[in-house]
Motif scaffolding. Structure first.
Motif, PDB file in Angstrom:
ATOM      1  N   GLU A 191     111.396 -26.656 -38.520  1.00 47.63           N
ATOM      2  CA  GLU A 191     112.322 -26.150 -37.193  1.00 47.63           C
ATOM      3  C   GLU A 191     111.638 -27.444 -36.334  1.00 47.63           C
ATOM      4  OE1 GLU A 191     112.526 -22.059 -36.948  1.00 47.63           O
ATOM      5  OE2 GLU A 191     112.630 -22.590 -34.763  1.00 47.63           O
ATOM      6  N   GLU A 192     112.430 -28.291 -35.934  1.00 49.98           N
ATOM      7  CA  GLU A 192     111.816 -29.060 -34.946  1.00 49.98           C
ATOM      8  C   GLU A 192     111.966 -28.879 -33.623  1.00 49.98           C
ATOM      9  OE1 GLU A 192     112.244 -33.308 -37.655  1.00 49.98           O
ATOM     10  OE2 GLU A 192     112.150 -33.184 -35.535  1.00 49.98           O
ATOM     11  N   HIS A 193     110.994 -28.876 -32.667  1.00 50.49           N
ATOM     12  CA  HIS A 193     111.077 -28.673 -31.374  1.00 50.49           C
ATOM     13  C   HIS A 193     110.449 -29.820 -30.586  1.00 50.49           C
ATOM     14  CE1 HIS A 193     112.513 -24.468 -31.201  1.00 50.49           C
ATOM     15  NE2 HIS A 193     111.905 -24.442 -32.462  1.00 50.49           N
ATOM     16  N   PHE A 194     110.897 -30.293 -29.674  1.00 53.27           N
ATOM     17  CA  PHE A 194     110.494 -31.169 -28.761  1.00 53.27           C
ATOM     18  C   PHE A 194     110.000 -31.111 -27.375  1.00 53.27           C
ATOM     19  CE2 PHE A 194     111.265 -34.909 -31.476  1.00 53.27           C
ATOM     20  CZ  PHE A 194     111.920 -34.668 -32.525  1.00 53.27           C
ATOM     21  N   VAL A 195     109.178 -31.725 -26.867  1.00 52.10           N
ATOM     22  CA  VAL A 195     108.650 -31.381 -25.531  1.00 52.10           C
ATOM     23  C   VAL A 195     109.972 -31.867 -24.697  1.00 52.10           C
ATOM     24  CG1 VAL A 195     107.202 -32.202 -23.736  1.00 52.10           C
ATOM     25  CG2 VAL A 195     106.343 -31.690 -26.083  1.00 52.10           C
TER      26      VAL A 195
ATOM     27  N   GLU B 199     106.225 -22.482 -17.222  1.00 46.44           N
ATOM     28  CA  GLU B 199     105.448 -23.271 -16.398  1.00 46.44           C
ATOM     29  C   GLU B 199     105.075 -24.573 -16.953  1.00 46.44           C
ATOM     30  OE1 GLU B 199     102.234 -21.746 -14.060  1.00 46.44           O
ATOM     31  OE2 GLU B 199     103.253 -19.902 -14.217  1.00 46.44           O
ATOM     32  N   SER B 200     105.779 -25.161 -18.083  1.00 43.46           N
ATOM     33  CA  SER B 200     105.345 -26.350 -18.498  1.00 43.46           C
ATOM     34  C   SER B 200     106.599 -26.901 -19.232  1.00 43.46           C
ATOM     35  CB  SER B 200     104.212 -26.224 -19.639  1.00 43.46           C
ATOM     36  OG  SER B 200     104.792 -25.982 -20.804  1.00 43.46           O
ATOM     37  N   PHE B 201     106.223 -28.204 -19.845  1.00 41.98           N
ATOM     38  CA  PHE B 201     107.417 -28.978 -20.469  1.00 41.98           C
ATOM     39  C   PHE B 201     107.878 -28.259 -21.815  1.00 41.98           C
ATOM     40  CE2 PHE B 201     108.155 -32.143 -17.213  1.00 41.98           C
ATOM     41  CZ  PHE B 201     106.844 -32.428 -16.714  1.00 41.98           C
TER      42      PHE B 201
ATOM     43  N   PRO C 117     101.935 -35.248 -19.037  1.00 42.71           N
ATOM     44  CA  PRO C 117     102.511 -36.026 -18.025  1.00 42.71           C
ATOM     45  C   PRO C 117     101.517 -35.855 -16.654  1.00 42.71           C
ATOM     46  CG  PRO C 117     104.313 -34.706 -18.613  1.00 42.71           C
ATOM     47  CD  PRO C 117     103.353 -34.487 -19.421  1.00 42.71           C
ATOM     48  N   ILE C 118     101.126 -36.724 -16.196  1.00 42.20           N
ATOM     49  CA  ILE C 118     100.328 -36.591 -14.929  1.00 42.20           C
ATOM     50  C   ILE C 118     101.129 -35.805 -13.851  1.00 42.20           C
ATOM     51  CG2 ILE C 118      98.574 -37.555 -13.134  1.00 42.20           C
ATOM     52  CD1 ILE C 118      98.310 -39.896 -15.326  1.00 42.20           C
TER      53      ILE C 118
ATOM     54  N   HIS D 181     102.677 -28.124 -13.104  1.00 41.44           N
ATOM     55  CA  HIS D 181     103.078 -27.582 -14.451  1.00 41.44           C
ATOM     56  C   HIS D 181     101.500 -27.514 -15.154  1.00 41.44           C
ATOM     57  CE1 HIS D 181     103.132 -32.087 -14.691  1.00 41.44           C
ATOM     58  NE2 HIS D 181     102.512 -31.826 -15.760  1.00 41.44           N
ATOM     59  N   ARG D 182     101.368 -26.605 -16.253  1.00 37.21           N
ATOM     60  CA  ARG D 182     100.147 -26.591 -16.932  1.00 37.21           C
ATOM     61  C   ARG D 182     100.172 -27.982 -17.994  1.00 37.21           C
ATOM     62  NH1 ARG D 182      99.680 -20.344 -18.774  1.00 37.21           N
ATOM     63  NH2 ARG D 182     101.773 -20.638 -19.447  1.00 37.21           N
ATOM     64  N   SER D 183      98.954 -27.955 -18.362  1.00 39.00           N
ATOM     65  CA  SER D 183      98.966 -28.902 -19.374  1.00 39.00           C
ATOM     66  C   SER D 183      99.503 -28.194 -20.811  1.00 39.00           C
ATOM     67  CB  SER D 183      97.595 -29.132 -19.867  1.00 39.00           C
ATOM     68  OG  SER D 183      96.746 -28.563 -20.971  1.00 39.00           O
ATOM     69  N   LEU D 184     100.006 -29.085 -21.759  1.00 41.79           N
ATOM     70  CA  LEU D 184     100.646 -28.776 -22.626  1.00 41.79           C
ATOM     71  C   LEU D 184      99.857 -28.079 -23.745  1.00 41.79           C
ATOM     72  CD1 LEU D 184     102.972 -31.895 -23.420  1.00 41.79           C
ATOM     73  CD2 LEU D 184     103.866 -29.803 -22.439  1.00 41.79           C
ATOM     74  N   ASN D 185      98.659 -28.498 -23.953  1.00 45.55           N
ATOM     75  CA  ASN D 185      97.717 -27.632 -24.843  1.00 45.55           C
ATOM     76  C   ASN D 185      97.393 -26.541 -24.345  1.00 45.55           C
ATOM     77  OD1 ASN D 185      97.538 -29.704 -26.758  1.00 45.55           O
ATOM     78  ND2 ASN D 185      96.248 -30.987 -25.515  1.00 45.55           N
TER      79      ASN D 185
END
Lengths: 379, 380
Positions: A81-85, A94-96, A119-120, A124-128
């Protein structure tokens, strides 16, 4: 409509059954037979397991393609099940990363993640960080073993680093006291330390590992690392067949670079874990070859490739898919599909050992697709 | 007789060096075996008066290795005499007389002090550094000629901030089961350690300074450290400056250590990086180092791992005295006795490269006393 709901409920229950097995076995010489092996291969030959796939950025999509091809060639019953940012910040997370992506991982209980570049910017929070907080990923498991056929200065590395992933020095709580004086808080809690120690010993037992070493600096940071050590000792008492030792981190660093064969399973708080796991990755050949898996609450396992997204070689078919492939093998073992995992693992090792198809970072000239084809052929 | 052996040795080593590495050997390798008077040093009248140096034997292998240094100093008739003080790791604080002595003598040589793990006593090493404000800890990690290691061309100096950072010792239990520890970074301390690092690089003809940090996660704390380093870097345009994240740094150290020259780090990362660098270059038993402050200096084995040793080493008397001998050579230079320092370093390097007298951590079987005797025998 009713049949769809019924199917989803059934699948959910099956996924729960698999995740409670919680068997992971990434190192081939210490293979344990999973009690779920017989029913899994029989029951799931018709019913594919759903797993979330985050291809990521940069070289992510190419190496995700690789994994899909290899899995198809090995006939693994996994439905991706693919998901993209996304490119807009989702206010719910609060993130991408969208809420749907996270929900899908929560439901499927397993996932595979490629490299993501945050992205800088602000707001938003970092993805990780988002993944970690929302899914409650508390332990990062990184097995480091020397790949036969790829020669580095160290040939006898066979260890696993387990790092506490939620608190410690990376709590992100900093403030400026007065101008020119900054304080940063390091937090250690009994609950998180017990949780990661439990997982470490459980992992060691399930994979036939004989020794667990807790890495600390409790001679200087007496209360914080002292609490971590106390929790590790408590858990160690429950597993008398596993040797437990404590090593101060500077000793550990020195011993790792002199003689890495001394270590087996390492369990550590956040900061030391970060540094030591990268050091161990360096011993075996770098981040391009290292698998990794994050374990979360409720038996969630998110395998990931820890290297960067390498935007300079994105789209050029030069990327090395080994890290993502080995991480997907860890994911399969977590699901209990040990025979398939073994098959793919052996094929990857054989391809690298043969040396004919090696990507540029390993010193060869093959492209991603050539390497993938070689792995498929070796299955 | 000695000179003939020396030329044969040089020829042998010249051949092995040329065939084993395609890059030129580390600076000073060729010179150190062929003793030339490399200093044209004009002393001031009265400089030859013996200097007092505080000596702290310490715990474990400490007394063994400091004894080795005393013997070699005697043999060289070096103008230093030692004032011994007993300090052990289980004392609650460093005795005032020791602090007074160091403040009078300005220089101290010390063996390792054992710090109990998780106990109530704070580390005496840290106490000493804070009392005397020894804010820079220096470890010089380099490949010794003749000693085989997995990594070649290593010549790294790790300069580590020694007073604040994670080792502030400020911890408390918030509620039962939750403990907090404060990491404090101040502009004042970061600036002075950056200044020391660049000054060291300038005075020793080093080309590059690398700042090690984790500012992507600890944005304010390590960010402040980096800011201070960048400011000081602008004042030394002839020295290259770059920054590296600590986990990447450790990975690069084990794969490509030749890219590093001088590294400046906050307290905790410095500990890890110094021990890793010492490990790849030959082990912590051979790397010299010291702690420097504005007024005082304490010289001890460079990297902290294993500086107390274990019981077996103490009983068998097989501790490696090389680290402390090389640190005492650094001390002699600090005291402005460069000729004695050169003689000591040359003798030690010759003994190591000959390979007959090496302790267990270097792959040999000798005892400490045998190594010391060999060094004394080779002294010029």
């Amino acid at each position: 409509m009713a049949s769809q709901i019924l199917r989803r409920v059934l699948r959910g229950r099956q996924a729960q059954q698999i995740s409670t097995a919680l068997i992971e076995n990434p190192s081939s010489p210490r293979l344990l037979s999973s009690p779920f092996r017989a029913p899994s291969s029989a029951a799931y030959s018709t019913q594919p397991i759903r797993a979330t796939l985050f291809p990521g950025d940069g070289i992510g999509p190419e190496i995700a393609e690789s994994v899909k091809k290899v899995f198809a060639a090995a006939e693994i019953p996994i439905e991706w099940e693919e998901h993209f940012v996304g490119d807009k910040v989702d206010p719910r997370t609060e993130s991408f990363l969208t809420w749907e992506s996270l929900e899908s991982v929560r439901q499927n209980k397993v996932g595979l993640k490629g490299p993501m570049a945050t992205p800088i910017g602000k707001g938003h929070r970092s993805l990780n960080l988002t993944l970690r907080k929302e899914l409650g990923l508390y332990a990062n498991v990184r097995p480091c073993y020397s790949l036969p056929g790829y020669k580095t200065r160290y040939d006898d590395v066979n260890l696993v680093t387990i790092r506490e992933n939620t608190e410690g020095e990376y709590s992100g709580l900093e403030h400026q006291v007065v101008r020119g004086v900054v304080e940063s808080l390091k937090i250690i809690t009994r609950q998180a330390s017990l949780r990661v120690a439990e997982y470490a010993f459980h992992y060691a037992k399930a994979n036939g590992r004989k020794r667990v070493s807790a890495i600390h600096k409790a001679n200087i940071m007496r209360k914080t690392d002292g609490l971590f050590l106390k929790c590790c000792r408590e858990v160690a008492e429950k597993y008398p067949e596993i040797t437990y030792e404590e090593v101060i981190i500077d000793n550990c660093c020195m011993m790792l670079v002199k003689n890495p064969a001394l270590f087996d399973v390492l369990v550590m708080p956040n900061l030391y874990g970060d540094i030591i796991s990268d050091l161990c990755a360096g011993l075996v050949g770098g981040l391009g070859l290292t698998p990794s898996c994050n374990i979360g609450e409720g038996g969630i396992a998110l395998a990931e490739a820890v290297h960067g997204s390498a935007p300079d070689i994105a789209g050029k078919n030069l990327a090395n898919p080994t890290a993502l492939l080995l991480s997907s093998v860890m994911m399969l073992r977590h699901l209990g599909l040990n025979d398939k995992a073994e098959q793919i693992h052996d094929s990857i090792i054989k391809t690298i050992a043969e040396g004919k198809y090696r990507t540029v970072d390993l010193g060869g000239t093959s492209s991603t697709t050539d390497f993938t084809k070689a792995v498929c052929d070796n299955l | 007789m000695a000179r003939r052996n020396l030329t044969i040795l040089k020829r042998l080593l010249g051949c092995s060096l040329a065939s084993s590495s395609s890059v030129p050997p580390a600076p000073g390798v060729g010179l150190s075996l062929d003793f030339k008077r490399s200093v044209t040093y004009m002393p001031r009248p009265g400089d030859g008066a013996p200097r007092a140096v505080t000596l702290i034997p310490g715990d474990g292998i400490g007394p063994l290795v400091t004894g080795a240094v005393e013997q070699v100093m005697e043999a060289m008739h070096a103008p230093v005499y030692f004032e011994r003080f007993e300090v052990h790791g289980d004392m609650t604080k460093v005795p005032q007389e020791v602090i007074d002595s160091i403040q009078k003598n300005k220089v101290c040589l010390k063996g390792g002090l054992d710090t109990p793990v998780g106990g109530g006593v704070s580390s005496l090493n840290v106490q000493l550094r804070k009392e005397l404000d020894l804010y820079a800890s220096l470890v010089n990690c380099f490949n010794l000629p003749g000693l085989p290691t997995r990594h070649q061309n290593v010549d790294i100096v790790v300069i580590r901030e020694n007073t604040e950072g994670e080792y502030s010792g400020l911890e408390h239990e918030v509620v039962p089961g939750v403990v907090e520890s404060l990491k404090v970074i101040t502009k004042f301390c970061s600036e002075r350690i950056a200044k020391y690092a660049f000054e060291y690089a300038y005075l020793n003809n080093r080309k590059k300074v690398t700042a090690v940090h984790k500012a992507n996660i600890m944005k304010l704390a390590d960010g402040l450290f980096l800011e201070s380093c960048r400011e000081i870097a602008t004042k030394y345009p002839g020295i290259k400056y770059n920054e590296i994240i600590v986990d990447n740094c450790c990975m690069q150290l084990v794969s490509k250590p030749e890219q590093f020259d001088v590294m400046v780090t906050p307290n905790l990362y410095g500990n890890l990086v110094a021990n890793t660098a010492a490990g790849i270059a030959g082990g912590t038993g051979v790397m010299p180092g010291g702690n420097a402050g504005a007024d005082h200096a304490i010289f001890e084995q460079g990297a902290s791992a294993g500086n107390v040793g274990n019981e077996k080493l103490v009983k068998q008397k097989k501790a490696n005295p090389v680290a402390l001998l090389l640190s005492s050579a650094m001390m002699l230079r600090h005291l402005q006795f460069p000729s004695f320092a050169d003689r000591l370093e040359t003798a030690v390097k010759r003994v190591i490269s000959e390979g007959r007298y090496r302790t267990k951590d270097l792959g040999g079987q000798s005892t400490t006393q045998e190594v010391v005797d060999a060094v004394v025998a080779v002294l010029d």
